[in-house]
Scaffold this active site. Structure first.
Site, mmCIF file in Angstrom:
data_model
loop_
_atom_site.group_PDB
_atom_site.id
_atom_site.type_symbol
_atom_site.label_atom_id
_atom_site.label_comp_id
_atom_site.label_asym_id
_atom_site.label_seq_id
_atom_site.Cartn_x
_atom_site.Cartn_y
_atom_site.Cartn_z
ATOM 1 N N LEU A 194 0.331 -5.399 -10.686
ATOM 2 C CA LEU A 194 0.226 -6.315 -9.555
ATOM 3 C C LEU A 194 0.845 -5.677 -8.320
ATOM 4 O O LEU A 194 2.032 -5.374 -8.289
ATOM 5 C CB LEU A 194 0.943 -7.640 -9.872
ATOM 6 C CG LEU A 194 0.512 -8.352 -11.158
ATOM 7 C CD1 LEU A 194 1.309 -9.636 -11.340
ATOM 8 C CD2 LEU A 194 -0.982 -8.636 -11.156
ATOM 9 N N ARG B 56 -4.249 11.796 -7.581
ATOM 10 C CA ARG B 56 -4.896 10.592 -8.113
ATOM 11 C C ARG B 56 -6.222 10.420 -7.388
ATOM 12 O O ARG B 56 -6.284 10.376 -6.164
ATOM 13 C CB ARG B 56 -4.018 9.363 -7.876
ATOM 14 C CG ARG B 56 -4.721 8.045 -8.167
ATOM 15 C CD ARG B 56 -3.805 6.873 -7.889
ATOM 16 N NE ARG B 56 -4.505 5.611 -7.946
ATOM 17 C CZ ARG B 56 -4.681 4.790 -6.919
ATOM 18 N NH1 ARG B 56 -4.194 5.112 -5.732
ATOM 19 N NH2 ARG B 56 -5.324 3.647 -7.056
ATOM 20 N N ASN C 120 -0.434 10.847 -4.435
ATOM 21 C CA ASN C 120 -1.054 9.558 -4.728
ATOM 22 C C ASN C 120 -1.380 8.905 -3.394
ATOM 23 O O ASN C 120 -0.531 8.283 -2.760
ATOM 24 C CB ASN C 120 -0.077 8.701 -5.544
ATOM 25 C CG ASN C 120 -0.686 7.403 -6.024
ATOM 26 O OD1 ASN C 120 -1.746 6.994 -5.574
ATOM 27 N ND2 ASN C 120 -0.014 6.736 -6.935
ATOM 28 N N GLU D 262 6.832 -5.666 -10.573
ATOM 29 C CA GLU D 262 8.184 -5.172 -10.826
ATOM 30 C C GLU D 262 9.250 -5.909 -10.024
ATOM 31 O O GLU D 262 10.395 -6.018 -10.460
ATOM 32 C CB GLU D 262 8.268 -3.679 -10.498
ATOM 33 C CG GLU D 262 7.420 -2.797 -11.397
ATOM 34 C CD GLU D 262 7.307 -1.374 -10.880
ATOM 35 O OE1 GLU D 262 8.241 -0.924 -10.169
ATOM 36 O OE2 GLU D 262 6.300 -0.703 -11.164
ATOM 37 N N GLU E 11 2.933 6.688 -11.684
ATOM 38 C CA GLU E 11 1.646 7.378 -11.624
ATOM 39 C C GLU E 11 1.819 8.860 -11.295
ATOM 40 O O GLU E 11 1.103 9.714 -11.824
ATOM 41 C CB GLU E 11 0.752 6.703 -10.586
ATOM 42 C CG GLU E 11 0.324 5.299 -10.979
ATOM 43 C CD GLU E 11 -0.324 4.543 -9.835
ATOM 44 O OE1 GLU E 11 -1.453 4.050 -10.005
ATOM 45 O OE2 GLU E 11 0.310 4.447 -8.765
ATOM 46 N N ARG F 99 -8.075 -7.991 -0.752
ATOM 47 C CA ARG F 99 -9.353 -7.997 -1.463
ATOM 48 C C ARG F 99 -9.526 -9.316 -2.200
ATOM 49 O O ARG F 99 -8.575 -9.883 -2.720
ATOM 50 C CB ARG F 99 -9.421 -6.825 -2.453
ATOM 51 C CG ARG F 99 -9.744 -5.508 -1.802
ATOM 52 C CD ARG F 99 -9.606 -4.358 -2.785
ATOM 53 N NE ARG F 99 -8.297 -3.732 -2.701
ATOM 54 C CZ ARG F 99 -7.810 -2.879 -3.600
ATOM 55 N NH1 ARG F 99 -8.512 -2.583 -4.668
ATOM 56 N NH2 ARG F 99 -6.619 -2.342 -3.424
ATOM 57 N N MET G 180 3.003 -9.961 -0.344
ATOM 58 C CA MET G 180 3.593 -11.049 -1.117
ATOM 59 C C MET G 180 4.992 -11.395 -0.635
ATOM 60 O O MET G 180 5.399 -12.572 -0.616
ATOM 61 C CB MET G 180 3.614 -10.682 -2.603
ATOM 62 C CG MET G 180 4.209 -11.730 -3.515
ATOM 63 S SD MET G 180 3.245 -13.269 -3.562
ATOM 64 C CE MET G 180 1.903 -12.784 -4.654
ATOM 65 N N HIS H 248 -6.804 1.627 -11.894
ATOM 66 C CA HIS H 248 -5.361 1.675 -12.149
ATOM 67 C C HIS H 248 -5.047 2.377 -13.467
ATOM 68 O O HIS H 248 -4.009 2.140 -14.083
ATOM 69 C CB HIS H 248 -4.739 0.267 -12.157
ATOM 70 C CG HIS H 248 -4.727 -0.401 -10.822
ATOM 71 N ND1 HIS H 248 -5.116 -1.717 -10.639
ATOM 72 C CD2 HIS H 248 -4.405 0.058 -9.586
ATOM 73 C CE1 HIS H 248 -5.020 -2.029 -9.357
ATOM 74 N NE2 HIS H 248 -4.595 -0.961 -8.694
#
Length: 406
Positions: A220, A104, A22, A342, A390, A252, A295, A192
């Site tokens: 998120l 991916r 990924n 999460e 994923e 973004r 974040m 996603h």
């Protein structure tokens, strides 16, 4: 069964394994899965190949035990780093034989709506989709080409983020542009998808009834989007033609008035290349805060700009939840996933507090502890946290493709 036929002899000596890759902007997450006699895949290792200023290979077993944490040469190319990862897997991790690698791939365009065995012709077709995802598509294809050079006999499978959204109706995916552009493939694709596919399957495991509810999943992270789903199928999503659309993200911008872009191009003389860099790399949380696109950094900051960036992130996410609830005709379940979804209790709370009018009511203690079910008993909307996987989805698709038709 192709896997058994091709590797039956090796299977008696070595554990046969599938590698799921990924690729991100500066790292490649990976999962290594052993093939059991049953239909299940056994996670043997999960890790990351960091390709930034300090290249590093880290990996942990399924139980969290550290298996590898080693620096790579500072000047290691991505191809060399991937080669070192392969050597570690094949020579140091208990004797394993890689029989396939799955990847991916961010954009599959109109043609690729199912996982597919990768051939040089298909890889070139995917490369031609780069203008639709100029930053992400090259990153998706780079490990494929590296593995093809390092292990030319290793089968590879592509799994597409856009494929999950193929069920979206034209009414939802259509732009109000002249029809000729839609015929050229200009419409909302959504992204996603591998994450949403996993969450849809996990909800069904938790409860078959839960899977039928009018559900919005919030993926998120540095990249962020929402998906409205019913019966495990995508019916609407916030990302559109590109991975720029929708929510505020790490770097973004998300949805923006196209008039702003025309103004920058025509009146301010910003070049197309500079505009692309700004929209993908300099905007979002980073652009608003001027501090960071992470974040965690912003939540720990006392700077007013950091707070404003976090508030904008939550405002836009809540607004888009309301818009997707309109597509669904109501909202019965809200699921958070992805790095922020999460792990950031403040972000979840800020979003949910704005959705009280929709019947969302969270339990503060459950949210703070990242509980799987964080809504109050009287909440009209069930609110959950589901850790996405994923790589597991990639591995399952890879096995299925390699086994061939039933």
């Amino acid at each position: 069964m192709e896997l058994a036929a091709r590797h039956g002899n090796e299977g008696r000596r070595l554990m046969r394994s599938i590698l799921a890759l990924n690729a991100g902007s500066s790292s490649i997450k990976f999962g290594l899965y052993d093939l059991e006699a049953s239909a299940e895949l056994d996670l043997a290792s999960r890790g990351s190949l960091d390709l930034g200023d300090a290249p590093r290979l880290t990996a942990k077993a399924a139980d969290g035990e550290l298996q590898c944490d080693r620096p790579l040469a500072a000047d290691a190319s991505p191809d060399l780093a991937i080669g070192q990862m392969l050597q570690w897997i094949e020579n140091e991790l208990g004797g394993r034989k890689l029989i396939a690698a799955g990847h991916r791939i961010v954009h599959g365009g109109r043609e690729f709506v199912e996982p597919v065995r990768l051939t040089p012709t298909i890889i070139e077709a995917l490369d031609r989709l780069t203008p639709l995802a100029p930053l992400h598509q090259p990153r998706s294809l780079a490990p494929i080409r590296a593995l093809a050079a390092l292990r030319p006999d290793l089968p590879q499978v592509g799994c597409f983020d856009t494929a999950f959204h193929r069920t979206i109706e034209p009414l939802v995916s259509r732009f109000a542009l002249p029809r000729r552009y839609e015929a050229d493939g200009i419409h909302r694709y959504g992204f996603h998808g591998l994450s949403y596919e996993y969450v849809a399957g996990r909800l069904k495991q938790i409860s078959p009834d839960l899977a039928t509810k009018r559900t919005i999943v919030a993926h998120l992270g540095n990249g962020a989007s929402l998906c409205a789903m019913r019966d495990g199928r995508s019916v609407d999503t916030t990302m559109g033609f590109s991975a720029l659309d929708g929510l505020v993200m790490g770097t973004r911008c998300g949805a923006i008035d196209p008039g702003v872009l025309l103004y920058l191009l025509l009146e301010r003389g910003v070049s197309g290349e500079a505009l692309q860099d700004m929209l993908y790399e300099e905007s979002g949380l980073l652009g608003v805060s001027g501090i960071s696109g992470d974040m965690r950094t912003l939540e720990a900051s006392d700077d007013r700009r950091a707070r404003e960036a976090v508030e904008l992130f939550a405002f836009r996410a809540a607004r888009e939840v309301a818009a997707l609830a309109n597509t669904l005709g109501g909202l019965e379940c809200l699921v958070f996933t992805g790095g922020i979804g999460e792990h950031s209790a403040p972000a979840r709370k800020a979003i949910c507090d704005r959705l009280g009018w929709l019947g969302v009511a969270i339990d503060e203690a459950a949210n703070s502890s990242h509980a799987a079910l964080m809504s109050q008993a009287e909440s009209k909307v069930e609110v959950r946290v589901v850790a996405t996987d994923e790589e597991g989805v990639i591995a399952r698709h890879t096995r299925k493709v390699m086994e061939g038709p039933d």
